[in-house]
Every structure is written in structure tokens, then in C-alpha cells.
Design a protein around this motif. Structure first.
Motif, mmCIF file in Angstrom:
data_model
loop_
_atom_site.group_PDB
_atom_site.id
_atom_site.type_symbol
_atom_site.label_atom_id
_atom_site.label_comp_id
_atom_site.label_asym_id
_atom_site.label_seq_id
_atom_site.Cartn_x
_atom_site.Cartn_y
_atom_site.Cartn_z
ATOM 1 N N GLY A 166 -4.290 55.275 20.651
ATOM 2 C CA GLY A 166 -4.170 56.630 21.185
ATOM 3 C C GLY A 166 -4.067 57.582 20.007
ATOM 4 O O GLY A 166 -3.249 57.375 19.114
ATOM 5 N N PRO A 167 -4.884 58.630 19.955
ATOM 6 C CA PRO A 167 -4.902 59.482 18.757
ATOM 7 C C PRO A 167 -3.718 60.432 18.638
ATOM 8 O O PRO A 167 -3.517 61.021 17.577
ATOM 9 N N ASP A 168 -2.948 60.619 19.697
ATOM 10 C CA ASP A 168 -1.776 61.504 19.601
ATOM 11 C C ASP A 168 -0.729 61.082 20.624
ATOM 12 O O ASP A 168 -0.983 60.221 21.478
ATOM 13 N N ALA A 169 0.449 61.681 20.522
ATOM 14 C CA ALA A 169 1.575 61.243 21.353
ATOM 15 C C ALA A 169 1.254 61.329 22.846
ATOM 16 O O ALA A 169 1.608 60.422 23.618
ATOM 17 N N GLU A 170 0.555 62.393 23.252
ATOM 18 C CA GLU A 170 0.266 62.544 24.688
ATOM 19 C C GLU A 170 -0.608 61.409 25.221
ATOM 20 O O GLU A 170 -0.572 61.087 26.408
ATOM 21 N N SER A 171 -1.436 60.840 24.335
ATOM 22 C CA SER A 171 -2.389 59.825 24.797
ATOM 23 C C SER A 171 -1.706 58.478 25.058
ATOM 24 O O SER A 171 -2.332 57.565 25.602
ATOM 25 N N CYS A 186 -1.668 47.860 21.050
ATOM 26 C CA CYS A 186 -1.874 49.307 21.173
ATOM 27 C C CYS A 186 -1.132 50.016 20.044
ATOM 28 O O CYS A 186 -0.028 49.610 19.658
ATOM 29 N N LEU A 187 -1.753 51.063 19.543
ATOM 30 C CA LEU A 187 -1.169 51.852 18.458
ATOM 31 C C LEU A 187 -1.309 53.319 18.839
ATOM 32 O O LEU A 187 -2.333 53.699 19.398
ATOM 33 N N VAL A 188 -0.285 54.124 18.550
ATOM 34 C CA VAL A 188 -0.411 55.556 18.849
ATOM 35 C C VAL A 188 -0.250 56.332 17.547
ATOM 36 O O VAL A 188 0.704 56.111 16.791
ATOM 37 N N LEU A 189 -1.197 57.209 17.259
ATOM 38 C CA LEU A 189 -1.199 57.957 16.003
ATOM 39 C C LEU A 189 -0.436 59.269 16.158
ATOM 40 O O LEU A 189 -0.042 59.649 17.259
ATOM 41 N N GLU A 190 -0.272 59.946 15.035
ATOM 42 C CA GLU A 190 0.366 61.272 15.072
ATOM 43 C C GLU A 190 -0.677 62.329 14.786
ATOM 44 O O GLU A 190 -1.499 62.155 13.880
ATOM 45 N N LYS A 191 -0.614 63.425 15.544
ATOM 46 C CA LYS A 191 -1.626 64.480 15.360
ATOM 47 C C LYS A 191 -0.944 65.830 15.197
ATOM 48 O O LYS A 191 0.043 66.126 15.871
ATOM 49 N N VAL A 192 -1.486 66.630 14.299
ATOM 50 C CA VAL A 192 -1.068 68.033 14.210
ATOM 51 C C VAL A 192 -2.334 68.850 14.406
ATOM 52 O O VAL A 192 -3.325 68.644 13.700
ATOM 53 N N ARG A 193 -2.312 69.767 15.398
ATOM 54 C CA ARG A 193 -3.478 70.624 15.612
ATOM 55 C C ARG A 193 -3.173 72.003 15.063
ATOM 56 O O ARG A 193 -2.203 72.642 15.458
ATOM 57 N N ARG A 194 -4.032 72.455 14.146
ATOM 58 C CA ARG A 194 -3.814 73.778 13.555
ATOM 59 C C ARG A 194 -4.715 74.838 14.173
ATOM 60 O O ARG A 194 -4.500 76.024 14.014
ATOM 61 N N VAL A 199 -7.803 69.665 13.006
ATOM 62 C CA VAL A 199 -6.872 68.643 13.493
ATOM 63 C C VAL A 199 -6.533 67.691 12.363
ATOM 64 O O VAL A 199 -7.422 67.280 11.620
ATOM 65 N N GLU A 200 -5.254 67.359 12.213
ATOM 66 C CA GLU A 200 -4.882 66.374 11.197
ATOM 67 C C GLU A 200 -4.257 65.160 11.887
ATOM 68 O O GLU A 200 -3.382 65.309 12.744
ATOM 69 N N ILE A 201 -4.714 63.989 11.487
ATOM 70 C CA ILE A 201 -4.234 62.745 12.107
ATOM 71 C C ILE A 201 -3.594 61.879 11.032
ATOM 72 O O ILE A 201 -4.104 61.797 9.921
ATOM 73 N N THR A 202 -2.494 61.223 11.381
ATOM 74 C CA THR A 202 -1.862 60.282 10.441
ATOM 75 C C THR A 202 -2.041 58.863 10.974
ATOM 76 O O THR A 202 -1.722 58.586 12.130
ATOM 77 N N ARG A 225 -12.852 66.840 17.603
ATOM 78 C CA ARG A 225 -12.225 66.827 16.281
ATOM 79 C C ARG A 225 -11.078 65.818 16.220
ATOM 80 O O ARG A 225 -10.835 65.206 15.172
ATOM 81 N N THR A 226 -10.369 65.635 17.321
ATOM 82 C CA THR A 226 -9.273 64.652 17.346
ATOM 83 C C THR A 226 -9.830 63.256 17.090
ATOM 84 O O THR A 226 -9.374 62.533 16.194
ATOM 85 N N MET A 227 -10.827 62.877 17.880
ATOM 86 C CA MET A 227 -11.428 61.544 17.747
ATOM 87 C C MET A 227 -12.073 61.392 16.371
ATOM 88 O O MET A 227 -11.904 60.361 15.709
ATOM 89 N N ALA A 228 -12.798 62.433 15.929
ATOM 90 C CA ALA A 228 -13.519 62.328 14.656
ATOM 91 C C ALA A 228 -12.548 62.138 13.491
ATOM 92 O O ALA A 228 -12.789 61.321 12.595
ATOM 93 N N ALA A 229 -11.437 62.860 13.514
ATOM 94 C CA ALA A 229 -10.447 62.717 12.430
ATOM 95 C C ALA A 229 -9.900 61.293 12.421
ATOM 96 O O ALA A 229 -9.756 60.672 11.349
ATOM 97 N N ALA A 230 -9.613 60.755 13.600
ATOM 98 C CA ALA A 230 -9.087 59.389 13.673
ATOM 99 C C ALA A 230 -10.129 58.385 13.195
ATOM 100 O O ALA A 230 -9.815 57.459 12.424
ATOM 101 N N VAL A 231 -11.376 58.579 13.613
ATOM 102 C CA VAL A 231 -12.452 57.652 13.213
ATOM 103 C C VAL A 231 -12.591 57.638 11.692
ATOM 104 O O VAL A 231 -12.688 56.574 11.066
#
Ligand code: R5P
Length: 301
Positions: A166-171, A186-194, A199-202, A225-231
Motif C-alpha cells: 500500500g503506497p500510503d497509510a490510507e491504503s 503486505c507492506l504499507v509505505l509512508e507518503k507526503v503529498r506536497r 508526492v514523496e514516498i518512503t 504520481r503516488t504509484m509512480a514515486a513508489a515504483v
């Protein structure tokens, strides 16, 4: 009498799933624009005494608001006993707070308007984040069809050794259920949307997942942009090319090319919003949820 389904242009598959799944009648409706751009609606099948269902998705919602309102008001004027909306994608759920002074909380405002138009609402996986339940903003009866079982099945059939991400907490709500159904980690990433496209993903340490194919699962792909940053991060960490799965294929502007450029294996979506990437059918679940909601209503009455 059977429920009567009025289907909006572009949503024939949704209407057909409802007619089949609810043993309903397909009603005829005309929806078009006058030359000046104003909206014309005519209910060609009389709704008097009928339980009416409006089959219309809410992707690009602003184009549909007038026709939905005119159809619902007309159905009521002409004697419909109950009016529901089956919208595979529910719009305006992401603006669920006043992030900046003076902003409209669109989720709440839209819910108020829609609840005035129809008596009940069924949708697929709405973006529930700061509101935990639709009932917090929708005073009408609502039901949610889940896409997660269908997505898990697709993964099981198409991906060897998957790692659901999941690319962010909501997912987390979707990613965890999908991973559970596909019997994989399953893994959930951290996202900050500016900003809309910023979008920045950790990415955490992936050592325990070596060799697995990442399967990114999110509810909405809009700018991608969320998916692309994670990819990009995953590829840089040396994983196999990820699969991206979105429930709702909004895909604005250059979203799809942006994902392809990031290095995906494939992009797959559910058929809640018509798009070339649709490969997972969730309309039977949508019809089941509408049928259950209507049956519960009839039993209560
Ligand atoms: C928001 O938090 C949603 O779950 C999605 O992550 C988001 O809407 C995706 O947007 P975009 O494709 O524009 O990055």
C-alpha cells in the motif's frame, strides 16, 4: 413490482449488472444537452409506484450533477416510491478536511447534496480516510461493495510470489485485505503529498521480501504520481518490475505514460471507471450490495 433501473450514458455495464443481479427492469431515460449546454432529462419509462435505481458513476462528477438531480426530482414528482443511486465510484471523498483556511470540505458538502437527491447510495470502496464511515457524512442508507476479494483472486492467478504494497497509510485498509486474500505479505509505505503532482514516498527495508514481485494496491489512481514515486523507489531498491492495481481508474492527463515510464510491469484496475486498464470485474459485488440494501429496506418496512 420489480425495481426500475435508469442507466446513464457510458454506464451500460453497470445498468446491466443491476438489472441481472436484482432481477430488475431496465427503464428508458434520455439524458442530453441543449445546444446552450444546459441539461435535458426525460424519464421515458414511467416511475410511478416503482423503486427506482439510478445507475451512474461519479467520475468526472460535475458533468453529471444536473442530470442526476433532474432525474431524481422528476422520478419523485411522478410517483417513485424510493430512489437510490448506484455509483461504482463515489466522488469528492478525498477533500475530507479544510486543509487551508476558506477551503470547502467537499466530501461533506457533496454528501449533503446527494443525500437530498436520493434515498440510498451504493458504491465500491469509497475513499474513507478522515471519515471512518460513510454514515458520518451521509444521513441516507448506504452500502459499500468491496473490491478486495476480486483483486486478491487476480493476484493469485497472475503474480508468482507477490508482495502487496500500500503506497500510503490510507491504503492499508485495502492492501491488508488484498494480501490476506492472496495469502502473501503486505507492506504499507509512508507518503507526503506536497501538491497535486508532487508526492514523496518512503520505502522501508525490503530485505525480507527479496525476489517477490511488488504489487502496489491503492484505491484511486488519478495523476499516478503516488504509484509512480513508489515504483521508482522499488526499482531503485532492485525489486522486479512492480504490478500496479488501482480500484478506481481516474487517470487524469499523463497519468498512464508517467506510470509506464516509471517502470511498471503492468497497470490493472477494477471496472468502476471505464478505462483501457480495467481487468477486474467488481460489478457483480456492486449489484449484490444494492440487492442486500434494498432487501433489508423491504424487510424493515
Ligand atoms: C489518496 O490518498 C488515495 O488513496 C490515492 O493514493 C491518491 O488519490 C492517488 O492520487 P494520485 O494518483 O494523483 O497520486
Amino acid at each position: 413490482m420489480k425495481p426500475l433501473v435508469y442507466t446513464w450514458p457510458g454506464y451500460a455495464a453497470v445498468g446491466a449488472a443491476l438489472v441481472a443481479g436484482l432481477n430488475a427492469e431496465a427503464g428508458e431515460i434520455a439524458v442530453r444537452h441543449f445546444p446552450d449546454g444546459e441539461t435535458y432529462v426525460r424519464l421515458l419509462t414511467p416511475p410511478a409506484g416503482r423503486s427506482v435505481i439510478l445507475a451512474c458513476g461519479l467520475d468526472r462528477p460535475d458533468e453529471k450533477l444536473s442530470s442526476l438531480q433532474f432525474a431524481a426530482v422528476t422520478a419523485r414528482e411522478l410517483g417513485a416510491i424510493r430512489i437510490g443511486l448506484v455509483a461504482p465510484y463515489l466522488a469528492y471523498m478525498r477533500q475530507d478536511a479544510r486543509f487551508h483556511e476558506g477551503e470547502a470540505v467537499a466530501a461533506r458538502a457533496f454528501a449533503g447534496w446527494l443525500s437530498w437527491i436520493v434515498d440510498w447510495l451504493v458504491t465500491v470502496d469509497p475513499h474513507l480516510h478522515r471519515y471512518a464511515k460513510l454514515g458520518e457524512i451521509y444521513p441516507i442508507a448506504t452500502a459499500i461493495a468491496s473490491s478486495t476479494t476480486a483483486i486478491s483472486r487476480w493476484i493469485t492467478a497472475n503474480v508468482t510470489d507477490p508482495l502487496v504494497i500500500g503506497p500510503d497509510a490510507e491504503s492499508r485498509q485495502w492492501a491488508a485485505a488484498v494480501a490476506n486474500g492472496a495469502n502473501c505479505p503486505c507492506l504499507v509505505l509512508e507518503k507526503v503529498r506536497r501538491g497535486d503532482r508532487d508526492v514523496e514516498i518512503t520505502i522501508p527495508n525490503l530485505a525480507g521480501a527479496a525476489g517477490r514481485t511488488p504489487v502496489l494496491v491503492d484505491d484511486i489512481i488519478s495523476t499516478a504520481r503516488t504509484m509512480a514515486a513508489a515504483v521508482k523507489h522499488l526499482r531503485a531498491a532492485g525489486t522486479p518490475a512492480p504490478v500496479c492495481i488501482g480500484v478506481h481508474a481516474l487517470f487524469g492527463g499523463d497519468a498512464l505514460p508517467c506510470l509506464v515510464q516509471a517502470g511498471v510491469r503492468e497497470v490493472i484496475t477494477c471496472n468502476t471507471v471505464a478505462h483501457a486498464t480495467n481487468a477486474i470485474d467488481v460489478l457483480p459485488q456492486l449489484a449484490d450490495s444494492a440487492r442486500d440494501l434494498l432487501n433489508a429496506w423491504v424487510e424493515r418496512a
